[in-house]
Motif scaffolding. Structure first.
Motif, PDB file in Angstrom:
ATOM      1  N   GLN A 248       0.825  -1.217   0.000  1.00 39.88           N
ATOM      2  CA  GLN A 248       0.000   0.000   0.000  1.00 39.88           C
ATOM      3  C   GLN A 248       0.859   1.268   0.000  1.00 39.88           C
ATOM      4  OE1 GLN A 248       0.154  -2.203   2.441  1.00 39.88           O
ATOM      5  NE2 GLN A 248       0.919  -1.052   4.212  1.00 39.88           N
ATOM      6  N   SER A 249       2.050   1.206   0.614  1.00 37.58           N
ATOM      7  CA  SER A 249       2.931   2.378   0.642  1.00 37.58           C
ATOM      8  C   SER A 249       3.498   2.682  -0.742  1.00 37.58           C
ATOM      9  CB  SER A 249       4.080   2.156   1.623  1.00 37.58           C
ATOM     10  OG  SER A 249       3.547   1.816   2.883  1.00 37.58           O
ATOM     11  N   GLU A 250       3.751   1.615  -1.508  1.00 40.98           N
ATOM     12  CA  GLU A 250       4.218   1.796  -2.892  1.00 40.98           C
ATOM     13  C   GLU A 250       3.155   2.479  -3.736  1.00 40.98           C
ATOM     14  OE1 GLU A 250       7.072  -2.014  -3.509  1.00 40.98           O
ATOM     15  OE2 GLU A 250       5.377  -1.868  -4.881  1.00 40.98           O
ATOM     16  N   LEU A 251       1.892   2.112  -3.512  1.00 38.02           N
ATOM     17  CA  LEU A 251       0.791   2.725  -4.274  1.00 38.02           C
ATOM     18  C   LEU A 251       0.691   4.209  -3.954  1.00 38.02           C
ATOM     19  CD1 LEU A 251      -1.972  -0.018  -3.843  1.00 38.02           C
ATOM     20  CD2 LEU A 251      -0.372   0.268  -5.730  1.00 38.02           C
ATOM     21  N   LEU A 252       0.806   4.548  -2.666  1.00 43.28           N
ATOM     22  CA  LEU A 252       0.754   5.963  -2.257  1.00 43.28           C
ATOM     23  C   LEU A 252       1.955   6.715  -2.821  1.00 43.28           C
ATOM     24  CD1 LEU A 252      -0.335   5.526   1.478  1.00 43.28           C
ATOM     25  CD2 LEU A 252      -1.765   6.345  -0.400  1.00 43.28           C
ATOM     26  N   ALA A 253       3.137   6.080  -2.747  1.00 42.92           N
ATOM     27  CA  ALA A 253       4.362   6.727  -3.247  1.00 42.92           C
ATOM     28  C   ALA A 253       4.264   6.979  -4.745  1.00 42.92           C
ATOM     29  CB  ALA A 253       5.579   5.856  -2.928  1.00 42.92           C
ATOM     30  N   ALA A 254       3.753   6.001  -5.485  1.00 43.13           N
ATOM     31  CA  ALA A 254       3.636   6.156  -6.945  1.00 43.13           C
ATOM     32  C   ALA A 254       2.685   7.300  -7.285  1.00 43.13           C
ATOM     33  CB  ALA A 254       3.157   4.846  -7.566  1.00 43.13           C
ATOM     34  N   ALA A 255       1.580   7.386  -6.547  1.00 40.44           N
ATOM     35  CA  ALA A 255       0.606   8.457  -6.811  1.00 40.44           C
ATOM     36  C   ALA A 255       1.197   9.824  -6.458  1.00 40.44           C
ATOM     37  CB  ALA A 255      -0.676   8.204  -6.019  1.00 40.44           C
ATOM     38  N   LEU A 256       1.937   9.898  -5.354  1.00 43.82           N
ATOM     39  CA  LEU A 256       2.583  11.163  -4.965  1.00 43.82           C
ATOM     40  C   LEU A 256       3.652  11.555  -5.984  1.00 43.82           C
ATOM     41  CD1 LEU A 256       3.114  10.939  -1.108  1.00 43.82           C
ATOM     42  CD2 LEU A 256       1.750  12.621  -2.333  1.00 43.82           C
TER      43      LEU A 256
END
Ligand SMILES: [Zn+2]
Ligand SMILES: [Zn+2]
Length: 234
Positions: free
Chosen positions: A138-146
């Motif tokens: 889930q942190s990778e998904l947030l990082a990619a979106a940011l």
């Protein structure tokens, strides 16, 4: 036809089809329309006022005990919300119910809370075994979106080398012990001197501090943390 347009057009078409079939529902009350509806969003407590700017903990009268005892490498922590109420439901949905489609919306809320400038975004990694169980980080998904939002590169420069039981079962002091030595470098920083570490939740600050320690040993001059939600009283 421009060949490069095809994948993104395909993705956009699939995304709108997906939205049509599975429209967003409030993670807290199940109302259709948004990942958190206006009523539930009004119950969410913004993080920041009364909190330590360096580690995000609730400030007691004499300053920040967490920073005094534990924080040596992390330069700041920014969180969109306090980890309570509907925010907790949304984080659980992203983490445990596969609600990965909410990550973009959550990243937008994080970006709205004036994140510090950074040259590189690094997600907090899961242990490979945990990532295999969950199917995504889930942190990778947030990082990619940011990264898309801020036009900043993202790189998985950390590796989690210890498989841990979910930290929620541990007391605050054993969390600091438990996370020590849990990460190691998984690449090179290159020219980047300022790094933004991204996670979904910060509970004690132990994980962020440990990631910042490794990144500073790798050559980073500043390491800031960004999370969707921060526990106020661990
Ligand atoms: Zn709601
Ligand atoms: Zn602090």
């Amino acid at each position: 036809m421009v060949w490069n347009d095809e994948p993104s057009r395909m993705r956009a078409t699939l995304a709108s089809l997906w939205d049509l079939l599975f429209p967003p529902r409030c993670a807290s009350c199940r109302e259709r329309g948004e990942w958190l509806c206006a009523e539930c969003l009004a119950l969410c407590v913004p993080h920041g006022p009364g909190c330590c700017r360096r580690c995000g903990a609730w400030l007691e009268d004499g300053g920040c005990l967490t920073c005094a005892l534990h924080i040596r490498h992390l330069d700041s922590l920014t969180a969109a919300y306090a980890y309570e109420g509907p925010v907790r439901h949304l984080v659980h949905a992203l983490k445990y119910r596969g609600l990965t489609a909410a990550a973009d919306w959550m990243a937008l809320r994080m970006a709205a809370s004036e994140l510090p400038r950074a040259e590189l975004i690094v997600p907090v990694p899961l242990h490979p075994r945990r990532q295999h169980q969950r199917g995504y980080n889930q942190s990778e998904l947030l990082a990619a979106a940011l990264a898309r939002e801020g036009d900043i590169p993202t790189a998985g420069l950390l590796r989690r080398i210890r498989f841990e039981e979910p930290q929620t079962r541990l007391s605050a002091s054993s969390r600091w012990e438990n996370v020590r030595g849990a990460f190691e470098p998984a690449g090179e920083l290159g020219d980047a001197k300022s790094v933004l570490v991204v996670d979904d939740v910060c509970t004690t600050g132990a994980t962020m501090e440990e990631c910042a320690k490794v990144l500073k040993h790798m050559g980073a001059a500043t390491v800031h943390g960004a999370v969707f939600a921060r526990t106020l009283l661990a």
